[in-house]
Motif scaffolding. Structure first.
Motif, PDB file in Angstrom:
ATOM      1  N   ASP A   1      12.123  -1.311 -13.822  1.00  0.00           N
ATOM      2  CA  ASP A   1      10.815  -0.906 -13.304  1.00  0.00           C
ATOM      3  C   ASP A   1      10.710  -1.327 -11.844  1.00  0.00           C
ATOM      4  OD1 ASP A   1       9.183  -0.121 -15.910  1.00  0.00           O
ATOM      5  OD2 ASP A   1      10.290  -1.947 -16.374  1.00  0.00           O
ATOM      6  N   ILE A   2      10.395  -0.377 -10.976  1.00  0.00           N
ATOM      7  CA  ILE A   2      10.269  -0.693  -9.556  1.00  0.00           C
ATOM      8  C   ILE A   2       9.031  -0.026  -8.969  1.00  0.00           C
ATOM      9  CG2 ILE A   2      12.707  -1.158  -9.087  1.00  0.00           C
ATOM     10  CD1 ILE A   2      13.065   1.672  -8.164  1.00  0.00           C
ATOM     11  N   VAL A   3       8.400  -0.735  -8.039  1.00  0.00           N
ATOM     12  CA  VAL A   3       7.303  -0.176  -7.252  1.00  0.00           C
ATOM     13  C   VAL A   3       7.899   0.406  -5.970  1.00  0.00           C
ATOM     14  CG1 VAL A   3       5.222  -0.708  -5.939  1.00  0.00           C
ATOM     15  CG2 VAL A   3       5.580  -1.765  -8.181  1.00  0.00           C
ATOM     16  N   MET A   4       7.476   1.631  -5.642  1.00  0.00           N
ATOM     17  CA  MET A   4       8.055   2.323  -4.500  1.00  0.00           C
ATOM     18  C   MET A   4       7.069   3.385  -4.022  1.00  0.00           C
ATOM     19  SD  MET A   4      11.544   4.628  -4.592  1.00  0.00           S
ATOM     20  CE  MET A   4      12.453   3.321  -5.406  1.00  0.00           C
ATOM     21  N   SER A   5       7.156   3.739  -2.755  1.00  0.00           N
ATOM     22  CA  SER A   5       6.291   4.789  -2.228  1.00  0.00           C
ATOM     23  C   SER A   5       6.818   6.165  -2.636  1.00  0.00           C
ATOM     24  CB  SER A   5       6.229   4.708  -0.706  1.00  0.00           C
ATOM     25  OG  SER A   5       7.452   5.148  -0.134  1.00  0.00           O
TER      26      SER A   5
ATOM     27  N   ASP B   1      11.847   3.371 -14.283  1.00  0.00           N
ATOM     28  CA  ASP B   1      10.435   3.708 -14.188  1.00  0.00           C
ATOM     29  C   ASP B   1       9.939   3.336 -12.795  1.00  0.00           C
ATOM     30  OD1 ASP B   1      10.115   4.755 -16.726  1.00  0.00           O
ATOM     31  OD2 ASP B   1       9.679   2.811 -17.616  1.00  0.00           O
ATOM     32  N   VAL B   2       9.449   4.337 -12.066  1.00  0.00           N
ATOM     33  CA  VAL B   2       8.969   4.130 -10.699  1.00  0.00           C
ATOM     34  C   VAL B   2       7.446   4.140 -10.718  1.00  0.00           C
ATOM     35  CG1 VAL B   2       9.006   4.966  -8.339  1.00  0.00           C
ATOM     36  CG2 VAL B   2      11.032   5.272  -9.796  1.00  0.00           C
ATOM     37  N   LEU B   3       6.856   3.054 -10.240  1.00  0.00           N
ATOM     38  CA  LEU B   3       5.406   2.936 -10.125  1.00  0.00           C
ATOM     39  C   LEU B   3       5.056   3.199  -8.664  1.00  0.00           C
ATOM     40  CD1 LEU B   3       6.543   0.921 -12.425  1.00  0.00           C
ATOM     41  CD2 LEU B   3       4.230   0.008 -12.430  1.00  0.00           C
ATOM     42  N   LEU B   4       4.329   4.251  -8.421  1.00  0.00           N
ATOM     43  CA  LEU B   4       4.129   4.742  -7.064  1.00  0.00           C
ATOM     44  C   LEU B   4       3.007   3.998  -6.337  1.00  0.00           C
ATOM     45  CD1 LEU B   4       4.482   8.535  -7.870  1.00  0.00           C
ATOM     46  CD2 LEU B   4       6.202   7.051  -6.820  1.00  0.00           C
ATOM     47  N   THR B   5       3.234   3.743  -5.058  1.00  0.00           N
ATOM     48  CA  THR B   5       2.275   2.956  -4.283  1.00  0.00           C
ATOM     49  C   THR B   5       1.020   3.728  -3.923  1.00  0.00           C
ATOM     50  OG1 THR B   5       3.468   3.542  -2.249  1.00  0.00           O
ATOM     51  CG2 THR B   5       4.037   1.450  -3.297  1.00  0.00           C
TER      52      THR B   5
END
Length: 234
Positions: free
Chosen positions: A78-82, A112-116
Motif C-alpha cells: 500500500d502506497i500513498v502517491m499523487s 494499492d495506491v491511495l491517491l493524494t
C-alpha cells in the motif's frame, strides 16, 4: 517529510508478502523458496522504479504497521502517491479504480495506491512520514501516528459497508500502535474532524475510548509487573 531514520523493525517485505500468500504451516521450505524469489524480484523492481524516477510516495498499510509492531500480515503493498506520479508508472496494471484508490498489479504483486487528491492521504504524506530502514531498502514509511490517522479515518466507511473483518484488523492495528508506540489518538481525531461527518467523528471517539479501555484491562494492575519467575511463552 522528515528524513529522520527511526528504529523500525527492519521488515523483510518480500518474505512478508510470500508468507501471507502461502502461509507458513503447510509448505516445505524448498517449496516456498521460488515464491520468495518471485516476490523479492517484484518488490525490488517496484522500489527501484519509484526511486529511479524520483517519485514521491509513502508506504502505508500492513507493511507500515509491521515496521513498528508485530502481529500483522498482508498480501499487498500500500502506497500513498499523487495521480500525476501514478501516471509515471505505466508498468502497473490497473485492476480497479475510484476517486481515491487504485488497485493494481506489478508482476503478480498487488499494489494499492491511495491517491493524494484525498486530503487525509496527502496529510500523511506531508506530515506523518519518515525514511525507515527495511530489510533491503530505505523507504518513506508512515509514522505510527500517520498509520493511526488513516485507520481511524477508514473505520466509519468500513462499518457502513459491513466489512467487519477489516474493522477488527484496523482496530487491532490502532490498539497495538497506541500501546507499543505511545500514540495519542485524540489529536489525530481532531485533525480528522474537518474531513468527516460529525456523527462519524463521534463514533471514532467512541472507538478510541473502547480501545483505551481494552488496553487498560490488558494492563490491569491485578496481574502485577512481569516477574523473573513467570513462565516463558511457548
Amino acid at each position: 517529510m522528515t528524513s529522520t531514520l527511526p528504529e523500525g523493525r527492519n521488515v523483510d517485505i518480500p518474505r512478508v508478502l510470500r508468507e501471507a500468500r502461502l502461509g507458513t504451516l503447510h509448505w516445505l521450505a524448498e517449496e516456498r523458496a521460488p515464491y520468495e524469489d518471485e516476490f523479492r524480484g517484484a518488490a525490488d523492481e517496484l522500489f527501484h522504479l519509484l526511486q529511479e524516477r524520483e517519485i514521491e510516495f509513502v508506504l502505508v498499510g500492513g507493511l507500515a504497521v509491521l515496521q513498528w509492531v508485530e502481529g500483522r500480515n498482508t498480501i499487498d503493498i500500500d502506497i500513498v502517491m499523487s495521480p500525476q506520479d501514478l501516471g509515471r508508472l505505466p508498468e502497473l496494471t490497473v485492476l480497479s479504480r475510484d476517486s481515491d484508490f487504485v488497485r493494481a498489479s506489478f508482476h503478480g504483486v498487488v499494489v494499492d495506491v491511495l491517491l493524494t487528491r484525498n486530503p487525509v492521504f496527502d496529510l500523511v504524506r506531508e506530515r506523518y512520514a519518515v525514511r525507515s530502514q527495511f530489510r533491503e531498502h530505505t523507504l518513506p514509511c508512515a509514522t505510527p501516528e500517520g498509520i493511526v490517522l488513516m485507520k481511524l479515518y477508514a473505520l466509519p466507511s468500513l462499518y457502513r459497508q459491513g466489512q467487519f473483518d477489516r474493522v477488527r484488523v484496523y482496530e487491532t492495528d490502532v490498539a497495538r500502535l497506541v500501546r507499543a508506540m505511545s500514540v495519542d489518538p485524540e489529536p489525530l481525531v481532531n485533525l480528522l474532524a474537518p474531513y468527516l461527518l460529525a456523527s462519524d467523528v463521534a463514533e471514532i471517539r467512541r472507538i478510541v475510548s473502547g480501545i483505551r479501555r481494552m488496553i487498560a484491562e490488558f494492563e490491569d494492575e491485578r496481574f502485577g509487573p512481569p516477574s523473573t519467575d513467570d513462565p516463558k511463552p511457548a
